[in-house]
Design an enzyme around this catalytic site. Structure first.
Site, PDB file in Angstrom:
ATOM      1  N   HIS A  96       6.889  19.957  29.998  1.00 29.68           N
ATOM      2  CA  HIS A  96       6.278  19.678  28.697  1.00 29.68           C
ATOM      3  C   HIS A  96       4.767  19.848  28.709  1.00 29.68           C
ATOM      4  O   HIS A  96       4.105  19.521  27.731  1.00 29.68           O
ATOM      5  CB  HIS A  96       6.656  18.275  28.226  1.00 29.68           C
ATOM      6  CG  HIS A  96       8.116  18.124  27.932  1.00 29.68           C
ATOM      7  ND1 HIS A  96       8.658  16.951  27.439  1.00 29.68           N
ATOM      8  CD2 HIS A  96       9.158  18.990  28.059  1.00 29.68           C
ATOM      9  CE1 HIS A  96       9.975  17.112  27.289  1.00 29.68           C
ATOM     10  NE2 HIS A  96      10.287  18.337  27.661  1.00 29.68           N
ATOM     11  N   ASP A 120      10.093  17.256  32.016  1.00 30.77           N
ATOM     12  CA  ASP A 120       9.200  16.490  31.141  1.00 30.77           C
ATOM     13  C   ASP A 120       7.780  16.930  31.452  1.00 30.77           C
ATOM     14  O   ASP A 120       7.574  18.055  31.906  1.00 30.77           O
ATOM     15  CB  ASP A 120       9.414  14.984  31.343  1.00 30.77           C
ATOM     16  CG  ASP A 120       9.106  14.169  30.086  1.00 30.77           C
ATOM     17  OD1 ASP A 120       8.018  14.373  29.513  1.00 30.77           O
ATOM     18  OD2 ASP A 120       9.930  13.342  29.678  1.00 30.77           O
TER      19      ASP A 120
END
Length: 402
Positions: A277, A249
């Site tokens: 991310h 993430d």
């Protein structure tokens, strides 16, 4: 600064980063230099038994300014359930030693049967290591903390990461433990330690003043959902430096929540990000001020430099500086997105004073500048931003100044 074979090639000025002490780029109001590990109050030796009570007792009995040292004995692994760091006390994990979380959901539950399940709450687990209302506490390496996120739980038929995947399918929330949770604390330090396989977020610094992560390595598979690297939340005076972060993430996510303190004075300096991310602000952006990101290499992140929010969580973001950033194999090198998850609400993004300087993306990507929900057209300044000729731009209600 340039990118070469996945390694840094720095100019002479950046070649002196070993002397770094609160760089001229810094937004952290503290004077920050490379931490030094405290001396130990006691040394524990690893064996094959579960060591939760032994470690916690040693931490509780340790004097302020000292550390409990975990060293190899008949084993190099300490198996433990949740631990709590007292104020002024640190944990020091020796070279080659691993502090490993037990893979048992019941050990982490904060209410009967609350952890290791999927529901609408998602708050049923204690973190592996918690520090609350501490001053000058920390976690030091060069050892490793392993959350065992991908290992099947002894009291379940699935792993922590399986639960996260199941929650996504069912549009619910997984109850899985964070690795390190720091609440309402001052001057917390993470130094020269490796964090792997967290069931959930790796490090959260919440409602605090003064946090340093230096030479911290975070490595968790890109497929492990909701495994943010380091998340400063409603806090101030943060430095993340000389660290290497790969997750499933956000590599770093800076957040500010409604009804809580603003997040301000953040320095992200001399780091390398792998899978993840990206370097994110949001999606909770209800007061983020004075953020500096300088000397960052990103390889294989889905996003590069990103500010994200929507009507449910938006607010003021002001004074963000990105400089000396090199990206490779990053799908979206720059993202300004006010419609991140298309959630409804009455909050309006008010984002201003955002500068990108000396930014290079070496492979094809898409720049997304979406100010659809913004209070007014968002102005961003871009100086010496270099993209490949086949890269594309998507712009809506955003003005780019040069």
């Amino acid at each position: 600064m340039e990118y070469q074979s996945g390694k840094r090639v720095l100019s002479l000025s950046l070649g002196l980063i070993g002397l770094f002490s609160a760089s001229a780029f810094a937004s952290d109001s503290r004077t920050v230099s490379e931490p030094k590990a405290p001396s130990s109050c006691t040394v524990l030796k690893a064996d094959s038994s579960t060591a939760t009570s032994t470690i916690q007792k040693a931490l509780n009995n340790c004097g302020q300014g000292k550390a409990v040292k975990l060293s190899a004995g008949s084993s190099s692994v300490f198996l433990s359930g949740p631990l709590s760091l007292p104020s002024g006390v640190s944990l020091l994990i020796d070279k080659g030693v691993t502090l490993r979380a037990v893979n048992n959901a019941k050990s982490f539950e904060n209410a009967p049967s609350s952890c290791g399940v999927v529901d609408t709450n998602g708050k049923g687990c204690d973190a592996f290591i918690t520090a609350t209302s501490t001053t000058n506490s920390g976690i030091y390496g060069p050892g490793t903390i392993d959350g065992q996120g991908g290992v099947k739980l002894q009291d379940k038929k699935v792993s922590w990461w399986d639960l996260a995947a199941d929650a996504k399918v069912k549009k619910l929330k997984q109850n899985t433990p964070r690795l390190i949770q720091i609440n309402k604390s001052k001057n917390f330090t993470l130094y020269n330690v490796s964090l792997i396989n967290s069931p959930n977020f790796h490090v959260v610094f919440s409602d605090g003043d003064g946090f340093t992560a230096w030479k911290t390595t975070i490595k968790t598979p890109s497929t492990a959902r909701n495994t943010d690297g380091i998340d400063p939340m409603s806090s101030k005076n943060i430095t993340i430096a000389h660290s290497n972060i790969s997750t499933g993430d956000d590599n770093v996510a800076i957040k500010a929540y409604k009804g809580r303190s603003e997040t301000r004075n953040i320095s992200i300096l001399h780091n390398e990000f792998g899978t993840g991310h990206g370097m994110s602000i949001g999606s909770e952006t209800m007061g983020v001020y004075n953020v500096t990101v300088d000397d960052l290499i990103m390889t294989g992140t889905t996003n590069g430099l990103r500010i994200k929010s929507d009507k449910s969580a938006a607010g003021v973001v002001n004074g963000v500086r990105y400089s000396n950033v090199v990206m490779k194999n990053v799908a979206k090198p720059i993202v300004i997105d006010t419609v991140y998850e298309k959630k409804e609400g009455s909050n309006v993004p008010d984002w201003s004073d955002i500068t990108f300087k000396d930014i290079t993306s070496q492979t094809k990507g898409v720049v997304v500048l979406n100010g659809e929900n913004a209070k007014k057209p968002i102005e961003v300044t871009m100086k010496n931003v270099k993209l490949t000729s086949d890269s594309t731009w998507q712009i809506k209600n955003v003005t780019v100044k040069k």
